[in-house]
Design a protein around this motif. Structure first.
Motif, PDB file in Angstrom:
ATOM      1  N   PHE A 195       0.809  -1.218   0.000  1.00 55.87           N
ATOM      2  CA  PHE A 195       0.000   0.000   0.000  1.00 55.87           C
ATOM      3  C   PHE A 195       0.846   1.273   0.000  1.00 55.87           C
ATOM      4  O   PHE A 195       0.605   2.201  -0.758  1.00 55.87           O
ATOM      5  CB  PHE A 195      -0.929   0.000   1.220  1.00 55.87           C
ATOM      6  CG  PHE A 195      -1.684   1.271   1.403  1.00 55.87           C
ATOM      7  CD1 PHE A 195      -2.913   1.458   0.795  1.00 55.87           C
ATOM      8  CD2 PHE A 195      -1.158   2.314   2.162  1.00 55.87           C
ATOM      9  CE1 PHE A 195      -3.607   2.647   0.949  1.00 55.87           C
ATOM     10  CE2 PHE A 195      -1.848   3.504   2.325  1.00 55.87           C
ATOM     11  CZ  PHE A 195      -3.076   3.674   1.723  1.00 55.87           C
ATOM     12  N   CYS A 196       1.825   1.328   0.896  1.00 57.56           N
ATOM     13  CA  CYS A 196       2.609   2.558   1.036  1.00 57.56           C
ATOM     14  C   CYS A 196       3.862   2.481   0.170  1.00 57.56           C
ATOM     15  O   CYS A 196       4.759   1.700   0.417  1.00 57.56           O
ATOM     16  CB  CYS A 196       2.978   2.775   2.494  1.00 57.56           C
ATOM     17  SG  CYS A 196       4.049   4.207   2.743  1.00 57.56           S
ATOM     18  N   PRO A 197       3.938   3.314  -0.872  1.00 57.21           N
ATOM     19  CA  PRO A 197       5.049   3.222  -1.826  1.00 57.21           C
ATOM     20  C   PRO A 197       6.406   3.491  -1.179  1.00 57.21           C
ATOM     21  O   PRO A 197       7.425   2.985  -1.630  1.00 57.21           O
ATOM     22  CB  PRO A 197       4.745   4.319  -2.840  1.00 57.21           C
ATOM     23  CG  PRO A 197       3.381   4.801  -2.576  1.00 57.21           C
ATOM     24  CD  PRO A 197       2.992   4.394  -1.204  1.00 57.21           C
ATOM     25  N   SER A 198       6.393   4.286  -0.129  1.00 52.17           N
ATOM     26  CA  SER A 198       7.632   4.604   0.543  1.00 52.17           C
ATOM     27  C   SER A 198       8.216   3.336   1.189  1.00 52.17           C
ATOM     28  O   SER A 198       9.425   3.108   1.151  1.00 52.17           O
ATOM     29  CB  SER A 198       7.318   5.652   1.608  1.00 52.17           C
ATOM     30  OG  SER A 198       8.456   6.265   2.049  1.00 52.17           O
TER      31      SER A 198
ATOM     32  N   ARG B  23       3.399   1.554   7.232  1.00 47.96           N
ATOM     33  CA  ARG B  23       3.128   2.868   6.644  1.00 47.96           C
ATOM     34  C   ARG B  23       4.211   3.861   7.074  1.00 47.96           C
ATOM     35  O   ARG B  23       4.604   3.878   8.233  1.00 47.96           O
ATOM     36  CB  ARG B  23       1.766   3.387   7.103  1.00 47.96           C
ATOM     37  CG  ARG B  23       0.622   2.363   6.926  1.00 47.96           C
ATOM     38  CD  ARG B  23      -0.064   2.557   5.601  1.00 47.96           C
ATOM     39  NE  ARG B  23      -1.072   1.558   5.287  1.00 47.96           N
ATOM     40  CZ  ARG B  23      -2.357   1.665   5.603  1.00 47.96           C
ATOM     41  NH1 ARG B  23      -2.788   2.680   6.304  1.00 47.96           N
ATOM     42  NH2 ARG B  23      -3.209   0.743   5.204  1.00 47.96           N
ATOM     43  N   ALA B  24       4.622   4.678   6.145  1.00 42.93           N
ATOM     44  CA  ALA B  24       5.735   5.600   6.418  1.00 42.93           C
ATOM     45  C   ALA B  24       5.347   6.741   7.355  1.00 42.93           C
ATOM     46  O   ALA B  24       6.182   7.262   8.079  1.00 42.93           O
ATOM     47  CB  ALA B  24       6.266   6.171   5.108  1.00 42.93           C
ATOM     48  N   CYS B  25       4.083   7.143   7.322  1.00 41.07           N
ATOM     49  CA  CYS B  25       3.700   8.314   8.117  1.00 41.07           C
ATOM     50  C   CYS B  25       3.107   7.921   9.463  1.00 41.07           C
ATOM     51  O   CYS B  25       2.446   6.897   9.579  1.00 41.07           O
ATOM     52  CB  CYS B  25       2.673   9.142   7.355  1.00 41.07           C
ATOM     53  SG  CYS B  25       3.299   9.711   5.776  1.00 41.07           S
TER      54      CYS B  25
ATOM     55  N   PRO C 233      -1.987  12.212  -1.085  1.00 40.72           N
ATOM     56  CA  PRO C 233      -1.744  12.708   0.270  1.00 40.72           C
ATOM     57  C   PRO C 233      -0.250  12.818   0.565  1.00 40.72           C
ATOM     58  O   PRO C 233       0.138  13.291   1.616  1.00 40.72           O
ATOM     59  CB  PRO C 233      -2.368  11.630   1.154  1.00 40.72           C
ATOM     60  CG  PRO C 233      -2.194  10.372   0.363  1.00 40.72           C
ATOM     61  CD  PRO C 233      -2.326  10.785  -1.092  1.00 40.72           C
ATOM     62  N   CYS C 234       0.581  12.341  -0.360  1.00 37.39           N
ATOM     63  CA  CYS C 234       2.007  12.277  -0.026  1.00 37.39           C
ATOM     64  C   CYS C 234       2.879  12.274  -1.271  1.00 37.39           C
ATOM     65  O   CYS C 234       2.429  12.001  -2.375  1.00 37.39           O
ATOM     66  CB  CYS C 234       2.290  11.012   0.765  1.00 37.39           C
ATOM     67  SG  CYS C 234       1.896   9.523  -0.144  1.00 37.39           S
TER      68      CYS C 234
ATOM     69  N   GLY D 160      -0.181  12.116   6.182  1.00 35.03           N
ATOM     70  CA  GLY D 160       0.509  12.292   4.904  1.00 35.03           C
ATOM     71  C   GLY D 160       1.131  13.679   4.790  1.00 35.03           C
ATOM     72  O   GLY D 160       0.590  14.648   5.336  1.00 35.03           O
TER      73      GLY D 160
ATOM     74  N   SER E   2      -0.503   6.851   9.692  1.00 38.44           N
ATOM     75  CA  SER E   2      -0.677   6.483   8.280  1.00 38.44           C
ATOM     76  C   SER E   2      -1.041   7.698   7.425  1.00 38.44           C
ATOM     77  O   SER E   2      -0.551   8.774   7.683  1.00 38.44           O
ATOM     78  CB  SER E   2      -1.704   5.357   8.145  1.00 38.44           C
ATOM     79  OG  SER E   2      -1.192   4.192   8.755  1.00 38.44           O
ATOM     80  N   CYS E   3      -1.932   7.511   6.456  1.00 38.44           N
ATOM     81  CA  CYS E   3      -2.147   8.594   5.498  1.00 38.44           C
ATOM     82  C   CYS E   3      -2.801   9.830   6.111  1.00 38.44           C
ATOM     83  O   CYS E   3      -2.742  10.915   5.516  1.00 38.44           O
ATOM     84  CB  CYS E   3      -2.966   8.105   4.319  1.00 38.44           C
ATOM     85  SG  CYS E   3      -2.168   6.752   3.463  1.00 38.44           S
TER      86      CYS E   3
ATOM     87  N   ALA F  50       5.262  10.171  -1.718  1.00 41.25           N
ATOM     88  CA  ALA F  50       5.525   8.786  -2.114  1.00 41.25           C
ATOM     89  C   ALA F  50       4.568   8.325  -3.210  1.00 41.25           C
ATOM     90  O   ALA F  50       4.963   7.709  -4.194  1.00 41.25           O
ATOM     91  CB  ALA F  50       5.438   7.865  -0.900  1.00 41.25           C
ATOM     92  N   LYS F  51       3.284   8.657  -3.043  1.00 43.83           N
ATOM     93  CA  LYS F  51       2.302   8.238  -4.048  1.00 43.83           C
ATOM     94  C   LYS F  51       2.539   8.992  -5.357  1.00 43.83           C
ATOM     95  O   LYS F  51       2.247   8.492  -6.434  1.00 43.83           O
ATOM     96  CB  LYS F  51       0.878   8.478  -3.553  1.00 43.83           C
ATOM     97  CG  LYS F  51       0.477   7.612  -2.370  1.00 43.83           C
ATOM     98  CD  LYS F  51      -0.372   6.423  -2.793  1.00 43.83           C
ATOM     99  CE  LYS F  51      -0.813   5.606  -1.593  1.00 43.83           C
ATOM    100  NZ  LYS F  51      -1.113   4.219  -1.892  1.00 43.83           N
TER     101      LYS F  51
HETATM  102  S1  SF4 Z   1       0.499   9.164   3.116  1.00 41.61           S
HETATM  103 FE1  SF4 Z   1       2.276   8.306   4.195  1.00 41.61          FE
HETATM  104  S2  SF4 Z   1       1.521   6.298   4.910  1.00 41.61           S
HETATM  105 FE2  SF4 Z   1       0.127   6.970   3.308  1.00 41.61          FE
HETATM  106  S3  SF4 Z   1       0.930   6.066   1.454  1.00 41.61           S
HETATM  107 FE3  SF4 Z   1       1.795   8.115   1.589  1.00 41.61          FE
HETATM  108  S4  SF4 Z   1       3.775   7.842   2.605  1.00 41.61           S
HETATM  109 FE4  SF4 Z   1       2.599   5.981   2.947  1.00 41.61          FE
END
Ligand code: SF4
Ligand code: SF4
Lengths: 459, 136
Positions: free
Chosen positions: A142-145, A298-300, A196-197, A307, A303-304, A199-200
């Motif tokens: 799910f989380c590209p990061s 999840r990186a954040c 939201p980020c 973001g 989570s999102c 990474a996406k």
């Molecule tokens: S908002 Fe943060 S947790 Fe959600 S996909 Fe992007 S980097 Fe990952």
């Protein structure tokens, strides 16, 4: 359509604004940043697009490149796809209908939240896990990061990544199918994903495990939020609930912490925050972790909802979404819904190719040379003070040693060594100062109340 | 290249220090990930063994371009019956150690499974030296 450029990264450093203060450098989970000539430089190969550096920068010098919103005008059907967290950002006195109405007013013709119909994604993930029993725990993509982090830093875990795409792909294909069923041509439809980020953003521009992303353009959520706030009206808005007909409780919660984990396996875990994830993956790699079926990473933080392209407070956003979710049916209620007819078309589109590891921390492709470098590093470390001060432009002494053996830094970059060398008359004071200026920029050390990096700039 | 570590008996928080460091080094050398995994598992078991059974231990690690040689020496009770210790599920760990989730009797068999060469020398009541070799 966006074509895949390998390792696209959305973050850039603005040389006019950067004050070379090392905040970004010390916050990066992959030690991707160095200071050169008084400016932060991001090593692209190591960057996982987590956005920590951008958040930490007191001068707002790290910024995202983005698509022009005007790009939407060239399409007849202009679809805005956004994750549910976007709704969570608005104060609660704005209704969903009012937000949707504002989006239409901005110029979109169709509004879709990406987490519908989430049941298909859920089933695809479940099937993908069932097929591959050998690589447990299954790790969400799910989380590209996180996917990037695993590729470069935990290559042995790349096989554990689930072969399934993310909700924005689901939403995009869903919208596409619906519009085409209504008679639209593919090239008349523009799909715009609100991210939201960072990474996406990178994941759409250079996706992993697929040739190209289905999305035509990408929009920064902050930017769209501002536009919507400008265009939103507090008057009653037309009912748009049909556009959310297949949105579910599970879908709304999907991008929050435990949003996925709650659905898969007897033993599942959810970890948010990239530094927490790093610590956990170290253990997982050593097999110091009990038997787990499913891992949501999840990186954040939060989570999102946390973001880096969201402006709202992450805890409030989460809370709002949890409350919103209660008003929607769980996905299971859609078992006999006519939407199921689309399963055969949509589900195969969610399959992802295997994601190959890309270990970038190797010292040298040639083992013998790598070993030589490693021994040299060990010897260098003995001379460094181990203070990890960052004054050399590297995040810590170990990283400086690594840069040295890779010919990217010199012994004299260490300010403490320089000091001792001056004491021993091995190097002149003016030469030492020149060395420092090379790293930190000319005139950096002159007294001047208005120079870059003056106290509290940007705080 | 060479790496050295020492371990105190009874300090479970320390177990894993050597294996984590070795993992980082092998990764930077570009050693095959499956191979790293085996080495890390075997070394971690060895570390836990020392912590769980001995008073004190030392680890010496020699890394060459094609192999890694790990020698773990401890001051401790020794292993009275190596044959038996190699059986899965056999354990002499104290109740306290077991309660902490260690000492399930998988130590030596697991080390054997994850190394190319394993040699154990032991003097009962004095010390044990375990030598493990893995080829990359
Ligand atoms: S908002 Fe943060 S947790 Fe959600 S996909 Fe992007 S980097 Fe990952
Ligand atoms: S986005 Fe993350 S990984 Fe990339 S440079 Fe910034 S902190 Fe490092």
């Amino acid at each position: 359509m966006t074509t895949a450029v390998p390792t696209y990264h959305a973050l850039k450093v603005d040389a006019q604004k950067c004050i070379g203060c090392t905040h970004c450098m010390t916050s990066c989970p992959t030690e991707a940043i160095r200071i050169r000539n008084g400016l932060a430089v991001i090593e692209q190969k190591r960057c996982v697009d987590c956005g920590r550096c951008m958040r930490k920068c007191p001068a707002k010098a790290i910024f995202v490149e983005q698509d022009d919103l005007d790009k939407i005008k060239s399409f007849k059907y202009r679809v805005v796809l956004f994750p549910s967290v976007m709704i969570g950002q608005f104060p609660e006195n704005y209704s969903e209908d009012q937000i949707y109405a504002a989006l239409l007013k901005i110029g979109f013709t169709h509004v879709y939240e990406v987490e519908q119909p989430i049941g298909f994604l859920k089933e695809s993930i479940r099937e993908s896990c069932k097929k591959d029993k050998d690589h447990r725990p299954h790790i969400s993509t799910f989380c590209p990061s996180i996917v990037r982090l695993i590729r470069i830093r935990y290559p042995s875990l790349a096989e554990n990544l689930i072969h399934c795409k993310a909700p924005h792909d689901l939403g995009a294909h869903f919208a596409l199918e619906q519009l085409m069923a209504q008679g639209a041509n593919r090239d008349e439809i523009g799909l715009f994903y609100v991210t939201p980020c960072i990474a996406k953003m990178s994941a759409v521009k250079s996706p992993l495990g697929e040739k190209e992303s289905i999305v035509n353009g990408i929009i920064n959520m902050n930017e769209l939020y501002n536009k919507v706030r400008k265009n939103i009206s507090t008057k009653e808005a037309p009912d748009t609930s049909d556009q959310r007909a297949t949105l579910t409780r599970d879908g709304i919660l999907w991008s929050l912490t435990r949003g996925e984990a709650r659905h898969f396996g007897e033993r599942s875990m959810a970890i948010d925050g990239i530094h927490n994830v790093v610590k956990f993956l170290e253990r997982l790699e050593n097999e110091e972790v009990p038997d787990i079926d499913f891992l949501e990473l999840r990186a954040c933080d939060q989570s999102c909802a946390g973001g880096n392209l969201l402006s709202g407070n992450r805890f409030l956003t989460s809370e709002r979404l949890e409350r919103r979710a209660k008003r929607y049916q769980p996905a299971i209620k859609f078992k006999n819904h006519p939407i199921q007819e689309m399963a055969a078309t949509l589900k195969p589109k969610l399959a992802l190719d295997a994601i190959k590891p890309n270990p970038v921390f190797i010292l040298d492709q040639d083992r013998e040379k790598a070993l030589e470098k490693m021994s040299k590093m060990q010897r260098i470390i003995c001379f460094l003070p181990g203070i990890d001060c960052g004054a050399c432009g590297a995040p810590n002494c170990q990283a400086l040693a690594e840069d040295m053996v890779n010919q990217k830094a010199k012994m004299s970059d260490c300010v403490f060594l320089q000091q001792t060398w001056q004491e021993e008359n091995k190097i002149s004071t003016s030469k030492a100062l020149k060395n420092m200026e090379k790293k930190w920029g000319k005139d950096r050390f002159k007294a001047d109340c208005n120079k870059r990096g003056r106290r509290n700039e940007g705080f | 290249m060479e790496l050295n570590f020492s371990i105190e008996g009874g300090d479970f928080t320390q177990a894993g220090q050597a294996s984590s460091r070795v993992k980082a080094v092998l990764k930077q050398l570009g050693v095959n990930t499956k191979c790293i995994k085996s080495i890390v598992i075997a070394l971690y078991e060895a570390e836990v063994n020392v912590v769980a059974h001995a008073y004190k231990g030392w680890i010496n690690i020699q890394i060459d371009k094609d192999k890694i040689r790990i020698v773990i020496t401890d001051e401790g009770p020794g292993i009275p019956d190596i044959g038996k210790a190699m059986e899965e599920g056999f354990s002499t760990a104290s109740k306290k150690v077991r309660e902490m989730g260690f000492g399930a009797g998988m130590g030596l068999p697991n080390m054997k499974k994850n190394t190319d060469e394993l040699n154990i020398e032991t003097v009962v009541g004095e010390s044990t030296t375990v030598t493990m070799v893995n080829y990359f």
